[in-house]
Write an enzyme that holds these catalytic residues in place. Structure first.
Site, mmCIF file in Angstrom:
data_model
loop_
_atom_site.group_PDB
_atom_site.id
_atom_site.type_symbol
_atom_site.label_atom_id
_atom_site.label_comp_id
_atom_site.label_asym_id
_atom_site.label_seq_id
_atom_site.Cartn_x
_atom_site.Cartn_y
_atom_site.Cartn_z
ATOM 1 C CD GLN A 158 6.213 1.422 -3.819
ATOM 2 O OE1 GLN A 158 5.850 0.255 -3.762
ATOM 3 N NE2 GLN A 158 7.236 1.833 -4.573
ATOM 4 C CB CYS A 204 8.058 -2.098 -4.482
ATOM 5 S SG CYS A 204 9.478 -2.442 -5.559
ATOM 6 C CG HIS A 244 6.452 -3.167 -8.342
ATOM 7 N ND1 HIS A 244 6.729 -2.132 -7.475
ATOM 8 C CD2 HIS A 244 5.178 -3.562 -8.043
ATOM 9 C CE1 HIS A 244 5.680 -1.898 -6.715
ATOM 10 N NE2 HIS A 244 4.723 -2.767 -7.039
ATOM 11 C CG ASN A 252 1.058 -2.867 -6.122
ATOM 12 O OD1 ASN A 252 2.198 -2.697 -5.695
ATOM 13 N ND2 ASN A 252 0.729 -2.581 -7.372
#
Length: 446
Positions: free
Chosen positions: A64, A70, A367, A388
């Protein structure tokens, strides 16, 4: 009652500090290396090794970059995992995050105008108006907000709308766009409170404002296309496929094919004001006016985990929201309570319950990531595999290990297909939600 610090107090504090045999050793260590490095416990590397009894195949990790997208990355990643399995797509295939980003900011502008008009009767220094003006729009969001975008605009592959400078580094456009939205808020409030404008006049003003917002976003991200060609070569047999002149809505229906109504938000909020097995929404939280409402079903942690495990066992990854920085070693990709021993370093008690952390602002969701695996011992989770969206230079090629204890403390939300819910939970999820205040911690954006 007040208490001022006297010179005698300071003398006592100084004497206590200097009486500690290890004080100067620790002072040198912490001033040289910083709090995190000085408190890092290397045992956590072995304790949180990346081995999992359930481990989904997912492909390359996305990035990102310098943006707060996110929630978009995590949600689109869950969809691409399914697409990669269905259509044998290459590991580097991604859905366009920039496309959703454009429409999210456009819709958030209109949602902001809606709330400005709704609160125009309140003073500018009222808490609701002050909350609204603090961040007219931002990069963050929640699962239901993405569903609202997809239901209206569809999705497209990244090849049809790639990254731009501003989608990857969003601070500049955010500063200017929020400047404009606050400027427009002054106009709308004046039209209502001083000019007594009609609904027609307000709508005309809003149309002009939205036209300007659209132009700003098109300059910043590029104007989204309405039709595109989808081309790819399969991963295993290297066959080439092309579909011409498809719309984003057609692409979602054909290549993703999810019924978004099946996917619901489950939260884990053990605060006194939120009963378990009840649903909640948050006032003034959303993006698409008239679109899908943000709605959460609050469950105890054991039920929360059971649903995540059941979905992973069935080969489906799980979108989740957490307070990612707390006790996380991002370079190594470890999220565990034993990673940093701040309390031992400073010889202070830092322990707070999850409920107290939420009530007193110590922790909240900031997040979103994706659960792609779990390690079960005697059918109980010990650690979780996390995808992630910070690129492949952190963790193990972008993947993190989250201890089960860390999940207990800092994980607040998951998205689950309703087919994994019991009949009772399905009924509970259908309840009319309790409306929480705009600043409630369950309204924070990932």
């Amino acid at each position: 009652m007040s208490f001022s610090i006297s010179n005698d107090d300071i003398a006592n504090f100084r004497a206590d500090y200097q009486s500690r045999r290890d004080a100067k050793v620790l002072e040198r260590t912490v001033t040289k290396n910083g709090v995190r490095n000085a408190s890092f416990d290397w045992h956590s590397i072995a304790d949180d090794a990346p081995h999992f009894s359930i481990d989904l195949t997912t492909g390359e990790v996305a990035d990102q970059k310098q943006s707060g997208r996110c929630w978009l990355f995590a949600a689109l990643n869950t969809m691409r995992h399914d697409m990669q399995a269905k259509f044998n797509l290459p590991d580097d295939f991604e859905l366009s995050q920039s496309y959703q980003f454009f429409w999210d900011k456009f819709e958030k502008a209109n949602y902001f105008y809606e709330n400005v008009i709704r609160t125009a009767d309140k003073d500018a220094d009222s808490r609701r108006v002050a909350w609204l003006m603090a961040a007219p729009q931002s990069d963050g969001g929640q699962w239901d907000m993405l569903c609202a975008l997809i239901e209206k605009y569809g999705v497209m592959p990244k090849s049809a709308m790639p990254e731009s400078f501003n989608s990857s580094q969003s601070r500049g456009i955010n500063d200017v766009l929020n400047n404009k939205l606050r400027h427009d808020a002054v106009i709308l409030r004046k039209m209502i409170n001083e000019d007594k404008a009609s609904e027609k006049e307000l709508n005309e003003a809003r149309q002009k404002m939205l036209n300007e917002v659209y132009r700003m976003l098109a300059y910043a991200f590029g104007e989204p296309v309405t039709h595109f060609d989808f081309e790819y070569r399969t991963k295993k047999d290297k066959k080439f496929h092309r579909e011409e002149n498809i719309t984003p809505q057609e692409f979602f229906k054909k290549y993703v094919g999810w019924n978004l109504d099946d996917y619901i938000s489950i939260i884990q909020a053990p605060t006194d004001d939120k009963e378990y097995h009840k649903t909640y929404t948050i006032d003034m939280l959303g993006n698409v006016v008239g679109g899908r409402q943000v709605k959460h079903l609050n469950l105890p942690m054991d039920e929360f985990k059971e649903l995540a495990i059941e979905q992973l066992k069935n080969g489906e990854s799980v979108w989740f929201g957490s307070d990612v920085i707390k006790y996380s070693e991002t370079k190594l990709g470890i999220m565990a309570l034993n990673t940093f021993k701040y309390d031992e370093l400073f010889d202070v008690d830092l322990d707070m319950s999850k409920a107290d952390m939420l009530d007193y602002g110590q922790s909240m969701m900031d997040h979103a990531m994706v659960l792609t695996g779990v390690d079960l011992v005697d059918d109980k989770p010990t650690k979780w595999k996390v995808e992630n969206s910070w690129g492949d230079k952190v963790g193990k090629k972008g993947y993190f290990v989250m201890s089960d204890e860390w999940m207990d403390k800092y994980c607040f939300q998951i998205v689950i297909n309703k087919k994994y819910l019991s009949d009772q939970l399905k009924e509970e999820q259908e309840q009319k939600p309790v409306v929480l205040k705009p600043w409630d911690p369950m309204g924070t954006l990932a």
